[in-house]
Design a protein around this motif. Sequence first.
Motif, mmCIF file in Angstrom:
data_model
loop_
_atom_site.group_PDB
_atom_site.id
_atom_site.type_symbol
_atom_site.label_atom_id
_atom_site.label_comp_id
_atom_site.label_asym_id
_atom_site.label_seq_id
_atom_site.Cartn_x
_atom_site.Cartn_y
_atom_site.Cartn_z
ATOM 1 N N SER A 232 37.788 51.524 42.078
ATOM 2 C CA SER A 232 36.738 50.563 42.322
ATOM 3 C C SER A 232 36.760 52.275 42.803
ATOM 4 N N TYR B 62 35.337 44.899 42.815
ATOM 5 C CA TYR B 62 34.651 44.314 43.624
ATOM 6 C C TYR B 62 34.999 44.531 44.409
ATOM 7 N N THR C 184 29.351 47.669 45.262
ATOM 8 C CA THR C 184 30.354 47.317 44.674
ATOM 9 C C THR C 184 29.322 45.970 43.644
ATOM 10 N N GLU D 2 28.776 42.050 41.716
ATOM 11 C CA GLU D 2 29.611 41.105 41.785
ATOM 12 C C GLU D 2 30.800 40.756 40.943
ATOM 13 N N HIS D 3 31.159 39.609 41.552
ATOM 14 C CA HIS D 3 32.195 38.807 40.588
ATOM 15 C C HIS D 3 32.526 38.820 39.473
ATOM 16 N N ASN E 299 40.218 43.802 43.370
ATOM 17 C CA ASN E 299 40.305 43.122 41.907
ATOM 18 C C ASN E 299 41.454 42.330 41.716
ATOM 19 N N LEU F 130 40.494 38.797 40.821
ATOM 20 C CA LEU F 130 40.249 39.000 39.519
ATOM 21 C C LEU F 130 40.524 39.225 37.993
#
Length: 264
Positions: A37, A81, A93, A95-96, A127, A130
């Motif tokens: 990230s 995310y 960031t 979107e999921h 994350n 996800l």
Amino acid sequence: MYSELGASEVSWAGKTYPEIINTAETPGSILVVPVGSIEQHGHHLPVATDTILVDAVAHLGAERVSDELPILLTPPVWTGYSPHHMPFGGTMTVEHRTLLTLLEEVADTALENGFDALLFLNGHGGNASLISSAVSTVGVAHPEAEILGLTYFQLADSFIDEIRESELGGMAHGGEFETSLMAHLRPDLVSDGDATYWEEPYDRAGDDLLHGGPLSVYRTFDEYSETGAIGDPELASAEKGEAIYELLGDELAVLLRTVHDQTT
């Protein structure tokens, strides 16, 4: 070296396509996809901390087994995310659904080369759910392959109490753990940070890096900390970082050997 794209012996980016296919088609082949990230880590760590650390740990573990089994690493997926970090500057960031789709499509195309297993190695707590979803969706789409996901710092669960000095809440976002690793790997990017321990009002929620609870809670990070960091970076050291890093490499190597055994 993990920080230089394509320079490592296990780097996908530094291989020709016949070399990639040859590795992938060798029985028990593994592809590791590091996922990081770009998000604030307080005043003392760079925004790329999660990506730097997961990429480093992925390379260390893979290089330790590269003489024994066929393995490659993709370049890290550097975005994550991270909407909960947006109140502070420096965060990017997606979107999921966007990140999930990206991981699915990376896996779809990478697995066409013939890999027997794919491991999403995650470096950002936000994350984690996800990554679990990606394991499920990619696993359904590719029943012929072993699809796995892991957040790298969970590998420290068995040994961290022997190294840490902070109390519960001292290892979180930019705390003793991450700051020590960065002090070892990239001391040029580390400055002084203040301690802000993680205080969570719900007993069943997480309150430390390796002390998660069954209750999920959403809050933006400005509700936890004025600087954006949570934990005790004042207790961090390069010596601790080296010890943590080497043990993480050992743990990841054990996992990779098991994955190889499962697919041969």
